[in-house]
Design an enzyme around this catalytic site. Structure first.
Site, PDB file in Angstrom:
ATOM      1  N   LYS A 194       0.831  -1.218   0.000  1.00  0.00           N
ATOM      2  CA  LYS A 194       0.000   0.000   0.000  1.00  0.00           C
ATOM      3  C   LYS A 194       0.857   1.256   0.000  1.00  0.00           C
ATOM      4  O   LYS A 194       0.437   2.315  -0.488  1.00  0.00           O
ATOM      5  CB  LYS A 194      -0.971  -0.007   1.176  1.00  0.00           C
ATOM      6  N   THR A 251      -3.572   5.430   3.670  1.00  0.00           N
ATOM      7  CA  THR A 251      -2.243   5.863   3.244  1.00  0.00           C
ATOM      8  C   THR A 251      -2.284   6.623   1.921  1.00  0.00           C
ATOM      9  O   THR A 251      -1.456   7.510   1.683  1.00  0.00           O
ATOM     10  CB  THR A 251      -1.301   4.643   3.126  1.00  0.00           C
TER      11      THR A 251
END
Length: 337
Positions: A194, A251
């Site tokens: 991610k 994120t």
């Protein structure tokens, strides 16, 4: 519980402060000045400036003393809050303190793949210790918000039920919820890759490509993460949870994301060296990109976003050229491997 947290960076400090609300916690770090500030001013001036930490949190600059806080205890935990690059060395230091037979439960907070070996955290642990041990506490979490006591949900990932239960006892209180998961591989892949997708999303937003583009990038990014995770033995459904989509969304869209900031600054035309100097902290997506690209090639997994990010970071491709490379790909079925 007696808990020792190794690593007084932003996340290690935040986790230690949270756990100290309900347990006897010692925080170890290399920077003595930072530890002194936490002990006297209840603040980590380097990583969590302006945030008051729990008054019950203890600090210790002596590694062996900190480690022994969790030894010979029936209910104890060692938490490795170091960056991925320091995981192996920290484990070796702990083996010098005591043989594994005397260790308490073990949990690591780092996310990524080890540079040089391409190993995930649990693989590094197994190689150093000679057997599977411990688990990961992971999920969508900004250190500053956890340190402030804001609500958060994390995943306690381990193949060992007792380790999962230890993580829950240590962290499931106040505003933080912890959910158990036995798919450690899926949790670690989601937490690592991610960061690469956050760099890509930062480039997208920095170039003002729009919200439609951001949504498409995040969704296709998850398709890449799932393909890699399954190839490594994970369960695809794991990536639908906190350590997958939850961590990815946070994120990629949160203003506190260092990896997203890397992408934003790349879109401004800044060099990688300049960006890393301005950040002053580790952005794991930068270290992770070439490792994941190589791993995907070895496994035959198609990861075009990862490849594009790696080319922008290390191969001289401009952000605009990276976008065009992705847009010029041939049409295909959405569920194609």
């Amino acid at each position: 519980m007696n808990i020792t947290v190794f690593g007084a960076g932003a996340w290690g400090t935040a986790v230690a402060a949270h756990m100290s609300l309900a347990h006897d916690v010692v925080l170890w770090g290399r920077d003595v000045a930072v530890l002194q500030s936490i002990g006297s001013q209840r603040e980590n001036p380097r990583y969590l400036a302006g945030i008051k930490l729990s008054p019950t949190l203890k600090v210790q600059s002596d590694f062996s003393v900190a480690a022994r806080h969790g030894l010979a205890q029936s209910d104890a935990l060692w938490v490795l809050g170091t960056p991925m690059g320091a995981l192996r060395q920290t484990l070796l230091q702990l083996l010098e303190i005591a043989p594994i037979e005397q260790w308490p439960a073990l949990v690591w907070l780092c996310k990524g793949f080890e540079v040089g070996t391409g190993q995930m955290p649990h693989q590094v642990v197994e190689e150093v210790l000679g057997k599977p041990y411990g688990g990961a506490l992971t999920g969508p979490s900004f250190a500053a918000e956890v340190a402030r006591g804001l609500p958060c949900a994390l995943t306690a990932a381990s193949a060992d039920e007792l380790t999962r239960q230890a993580m829950v006892r240590a962290a499931h209180h106040a505003a933080l919820r912890v959910y158990e998961l036995d798919d450690l591989v899926g949790a670690e892949v989601g937490g690592a890759v991610k960061n690469i997708m956050a760099v890509a999303t930062g480039i997208c937003d920095g170039m003002q490509l729009g919200l439609n583009a951001r949504a498409a990038l995040i969704t296709r990014g998850m398709a890449e993460i799932k393909r890699l995770a399954v190839a490594l033995g994970a369960q695809a459904e794991t990536l639908n949870g906190l350590s997958g989509f939850g961590d990815l969304i946070l994120t990629c869209t949160g203003d506190l994301s260092r990896n997203r900031r890397v992408g934003l600054m790349l879109a401004q035309g800044k060099s990688l060296d300049t960006i890393l100097k301005e950040l002053g902290q580790v952005a794991e997506g930068v270290k992770c990109a070439p490792v994941v690209k190589q791993l995907a090639a070895e496994l035959g997994v198609d990861m075009p976003i990862t490849a594009a990010v790696n080319s922008v970071l290390f191969e001289g491709l401009s952000p605009g050229e990276g976008v065009m490379r992705l847009l010029s790909r041939e049409a295909r079925s959405e569920d194609a491997e």
